[in-house]
Design a protein around this motif. Structure first.
Motif, PDB file in Angstrom:
ATOM      1  N   CYS A  47     -14.746  29.178 -40.804  1.00  0.00           N
ATOM      2  CA  CYS A  47     -15.204  28.167 -39.840  1.00  0.00           C
ATOM      3  C   CYS A  47     -15.131  28.790 -38.457  1.00  0.00           C
ATOM      4  O   CYS A  47     -14.125  28.680 -37.750  1.00  0.00           O
ATOM      5  N   GLY A  48     -16.216  29.447 -38.051  1.00  0.00           N
ATOM      6  CA  GLY A  48     -16.186  30.240 -36.839  1.00  0.00           C
ATOM      7  C   GLY A  48     -16.799  29.530 -35.648  1.00  0.00           C
ATOM      8  O   GLY A  48     -17.147  28.352 -35.682  1.00  0.00           O
ATOM      9  N   GLY A  49     -16.928  30.284 -34.558  1.00  0.00           N
ATOM     10  CA  GLY A  49     -17.444  29.702 -33.329  1.00  0.00           C
ATOM     11  C   GLY A  49     -16.403  28.810 -32.686  1.00  0.00           C
ATOM     12  O   GLY A  49     -15.201  29.061 -32.746  1.00  0.00           O
ATOM     13  N   ARG A  50     -16.864  27.717 -32.092  1.00  0.00           N
ATOM     14  CA  ARG A  50     -15.977  26.805 -31.376  1.00  0.00           C
ATOM     15  C   ARG A  50     -15.332  25.829 -32.358  1.00  0.00           C
ATOM     16  O   ARG A  50     -16.006  24.983 -32.932  1.00  0.00           O
ATOM     17  N   THR A  51     -14.048  25.944 -32.546  1.00  0.00           N
ATOM     18  CA  THR A  51     -13.319  24.986 -33.368  1.00  0.00           C
ATOM     19  C   THR A  51     -12.616  23.974 -32.467  1.00  0.00           C
ATOM     20  O   THR A  51     -12.642  24.079 -31.248  1.00  0.00           O
ATOM     21  N   GLY A  52     -11.982  22.980 -33.081  1.00  0.00           N
ATOM     22  CA  GLY A  52     -11.393  21.902 -32.307  1.00  0.00           C
ATOM     23  C   GLY A  52     -12.477  20.917 -31.908  1.00  0.00           C
ATOM     24  O   GLY A  52     -13.463  20.738 -32.605  1.00  0.00           O
ATOM     25  N   GLU A  53     -12.294  20.251 -30.742  1.00  0.00           N
ATOM     26  CA  GLU A  53     -13.300  19.294 -30.299  1.00  0.00           C
ATOM     27  C   GLU A  53     -13.929  19.740 -28.987  1.00  0.00           C
ATOM     28  O   GLU A  53     -13.310  20.428 -28.181  1.00  0.00           O
ATOM     29  N   GLN A  54     -15.174  19.345 -28.794  1.00  0.00           N
ATOM     30  CA  GLN A  54     -15.909  19.652 -27.568  1.00  0.00           C
ATOM     31  C   GLN A  54     -16.844  18.488 -27.255  1.00  0.00           C
ATOM     32  O   GLN A  54     -17.283  17.769 -28.151  1.00  0.00           O
ATOM     33  N   TRP A  55     -17.149  18.312 -25.950  1.00  0.00           N
ATOM     34  CA  TRP A  55     -18.030  17.238 -25.480  1.00  0.00           C
ATOM     35  C   TRP A  55     -18.996  17.803 -24.448  1.00  0.00           C
ATOM     36  O   TRP A  55     -18.593  18.532 -23.548  1.00  0.00           O
ATOM     37  N   LYS A  56     -20.293  17.465 -24.600  1.00  0.00           N
ATOM     38  CA  LYS A  56     -21.325  17.936 -23.675  1.00  0.00           C
ATOM     39  C   LYS A  56     -22.214  16.762 -23.274  1.00  0.00           C
ATOM     40  O   LYS A  56     -22.604  15.950 -24.120  1.00  0.00           O
ATOM     41  N   ASP A  58     -25.798  15.108 -21.059  1.00  0.00           N
ATOM     42  CA  ASP A  58     -27.240  15.223 -21.247  1.00  0.00           C
ATOM     43  C   ASP A  58     -27.733  16.657 -21.059  1.00  0.00           C
ATOM     44  O   ASP A  58     -27.507  17.266 -20.017  1.00  0.00           O
ATOM     45  N   PHE A  59     -28.437  17.164 -22.055  1.00  0.00           N
ATOM     46  CA  PHE A  59     -29.046  18.490 -22.063  1.00  0.00           C
ATOM     47  C   PHE A  59     -28.025  19.625 -22.014  1.00  0.00           C
ATOM     48  O   PHE A  59     -28.415  20.794 -21.954  1.00  0.00           O
ATOM     49  N   GLY A  60     -26.755  19.314 -22.056  1.00  0.00           N
ATOM     50  CA  GLY A  60     -25.747  20.347 -22.218  1.00  0.00           C
ATOM     51  C   GLY A  60     -25.641  20.696 -23.696  1.00  0.00           C
ATOM     52  O   GLY A  60     -25.487  19.825 -24.552  1.00  0.00           O
ATOM     53  N   VAL A  61     -25.758  21.959 -24.015  1.00  0.00           N
ATOM     54  CA  VAL A  61     -25.760  22.404 -25.416  1.00  0.00           C
ATOM     55  C   VAL A  61     -24.326  22.657 -25.864  1.00  0.00           C
ATOM     56  O   VAL A  61     -23.560  23.341 -25.169  1.00  0.00           O
ATOM     57  N   THR A  62     -23.961  22.121 -27.018  1.00  0.00           N
ATOM     58  CA  THR A  62     -22.621  22.371 -27.536  1.00  0.00           C
ATOM     59  C   THR A  62     -22.480  23.852 -27.882  1.00  0.00           C
ATOM     60  O   THR A  62     -23.451  24.518 -28.252  1.00  0.00           O
ATOM     61  N   GLU A  63     -21.274  24.341 -27.757  1.00  0.00           N
ATOM     62  CA  GLU A  63     -21.014  25.708 -28.192  1.00  0.00           C
ATOM     63  C   GLU A  63     -21.198  25.787 -29.707  1.00  0.00           C
ATOM     64  O   GLU A  63     -20.893  24.843 -30.440  1.00  0.00           O
ATOM     65  N   ALA A  64     -21.708  26.920 -30.166  1.00  0.00           N
ATOM     66  CA  ALA A  64     -22.048  27.060 -31.583  1.00  0.00           C
ATOM     67  C   ALA A  64     -20.811  26.931 -32.478  1.00  0.00           C
ATOM     68  O   ALA A  64     -19.744  27.458 -32.161  1.00  0.00           O
ATOM     69  N   ILE A  65     -20.993  26.212 -33.579  1.00  0.00           N
ATOM     70  CA  ILE A  65     -20.032  26.270 -34.674  1.00  0.00           C
ATOM     71  C   ILE A  65     -20.686  27.084 -35.790  1.00  0.00           C
ATOM     72  O   ILE A  65     -21.913  27.177 -35.862  1.00  0.00           O
ATOM     73  N   ARG A  66     -19.871  27.683 -36.647  1.00  0.00           N
ATOM     74  CA  ARG A  66     -20.417  28.622 -37.630  1.00  0.00           C
ATOM     75  C   ARG A  66     -19.818  28.373 -39.007  1.00  0.00           C
ATOM     76  O   ARG A  66     -18.594  28.330 -39.169  1.00  0.00           O
ATOM     77  N   PHE A  67     -20.701  28.182 -39.984  1.00  0.00           N
ATOM     78  CA  PHE A  67     -20.297  27.985 -41.381  1.00  0.00           C
ATOM     79  C   PHE A  67     -20.388  29.321 -42.111  1.00  0.00           C
ATOM     80  O   PHE A  67     -21.430  29.979 -42.096  1.00  0.00           O
ATOM     81  N   ASP A  68     -19.300  29.706 -42.777  1.00  0.00           N
ATOM     82  CA  ASP A  68     -19.318  30.909 -43.607  1.00  0.00           C
ATOM     83  C   ASP A  68     -18.365  30.718 -44.777  1.00  0.00           C
ATOM     84  O   ASP A  68     -17.578  31.610 -45.106  1.00  0.00           O
ATOM     85  N   THR A  69     -18.418  29.532 -45.372  1.00  0.00           N
ATOM     86  CA  THR A  69     -17.519  29.266 -46.503  1.00  0.00           C
ATOM     87  C   THR A  69     -17.974  30.073 -47.716  1.00  0.00           C
ATOM     88  O   THR A  69     -19.155  30.214 -47.993  1.00  0.00           O
ATOM     89  N   ASP A  70     -17.000  30.579 -48.436  1.00  0.00           N
ATOM     90  CA  ASP A  70     -17.285  31.415 -49.600  1.00  0.00           C
ATOM     91  C   ASP A  70     -16.138  31.276 -50.589  1.00  0.00           C
ATOM     92  O   ASP A  70     -15.599  30.173 -50.754  1.00  0.00           O
ATOM     93  N   SER A  71     -15.728  32.358 -51.225  1.00  0.00           N
ATOM     94  CA  SER A  71     -14.694  32.260 -52.257  1.00  0.00           C
ATOM     95  C   SER A  71     -13.280  32.188 -51.685  1.00  0.00           C
ATOM     96  O   SER A  71     -12.318  32.047 -52.443  1.00  0.00           O
ATOM     97  N   ARG A  72     -13.132  32.251 -50.376  1.00  0.00           N
ATOM     98  CA  ARG A  72     -11.804  32.116 -49.778  1.00  0.00           C
ATOM     99  C   ARG A  72     -11.316  30.666 -49.881  1.00  0.00           C
ATOM    100  O   ARG A  72     -12.124  29.750 -50.019  1.00  0.00           O
TER     101      ARG A  72
END
Length: 205
Positions: A47-56, A58-72
């Motif tokens: 679970c990469g990128g920005r973890t925890g909580e974030q708030w943006k 109008d027109f502010g783009v959230t920081e990327a979150i990243r999915f990479d779930t696998d056999s771990r």
């Protein structure tokens, strides 16, 4: 001495002229904010990128979150909310529907169903969904839907590895799919042991 007192009184009177009410109200209006909560419940490398909580706002783009779930071990918990302190979005509705892909293993997609994104005057998140896709068959579909006369959302979902892991992905250079009264885009998360993963950014419009 009287002349000095009069000048001082005049300056004081000028300095305390109140701001017009309409202008004061405009300055106090707070833009709505989109919130994302993203946390691992196992190996944090999935679970990469920005973890925890974030708030943006109008027109502010959230920081990327990243999915990479696998056999771990474990997966990623994801939830959304909208902070609307001035009730500018009264009457609006936003949902996210989470379900297993046809023929897939449903255990990869925790807390399936259609969930409401809370639109509140306090920062609140809706129910968490759980992404734990791996080498089991299939993956998870996540669909956003919206009903509003005053807002839209934008979604940027992209691959940074094997693109087959990220269904309906686009490029990662600022192109957003619209969520509005006429469009309810679906993204497909099917990360496993193939290279790379999937990124997600959101914004209010």
């Amino acid at each position: 001495m009287l002349l000095l007192s009069a000048a001082t009184a005049t300056a004081a009177a000028i300095s305390v002229v109140p701001v017009p009410l309409a202008q004061a109200r405009t300055e106090l209006v707070t833009a709505p904010q989109l919130g994302v909560q993203f946390n691992p419940d196992g190996d944090p490398g999935q679970c990469g990128g920005r973890t925890g909580e974030q708030w943006k706002d109008d027109f502010g783009v959230t920081e990327a979150i990243r999915f990479d779930t696998d056999s771990r071990p474990g997966g990623c918990l994801l939830a959304f909310g909208i902070y609307d302190p001035d009730n500018r979005l009264a009457g609006s509705s936003v949902t996210y529907t989470f379900k297993v892909t046809p023929g897939g293993d449903p255990a990869q997609c925790g807390n399936p169903g259609t969930h409401q994104v809370p639109i509140r005057t306090t920062r609140t998140f809706g129910p968490s969904i759980r992404i734990d896709t791996d080498n089991r068959p299939g993956g998870c579909d996540l669909t956003f839907a919206l009903s509003s006369s005053t807002m839209k959302m934008g979604i940027n979902f992209y691959s940074d590895g094997d693109p087959a892991q990220c269904g309906n992905a686009g490029p990662d250079y600022g192109i957003f799919s619209s969520v509005d009264n006429f469009s309810s885009p679906t993204i497909r998360i099917d990360t496993d042991d193939r290279p790379g993963g999937c990124g997600l950014k959101l914004r209010l419009e």
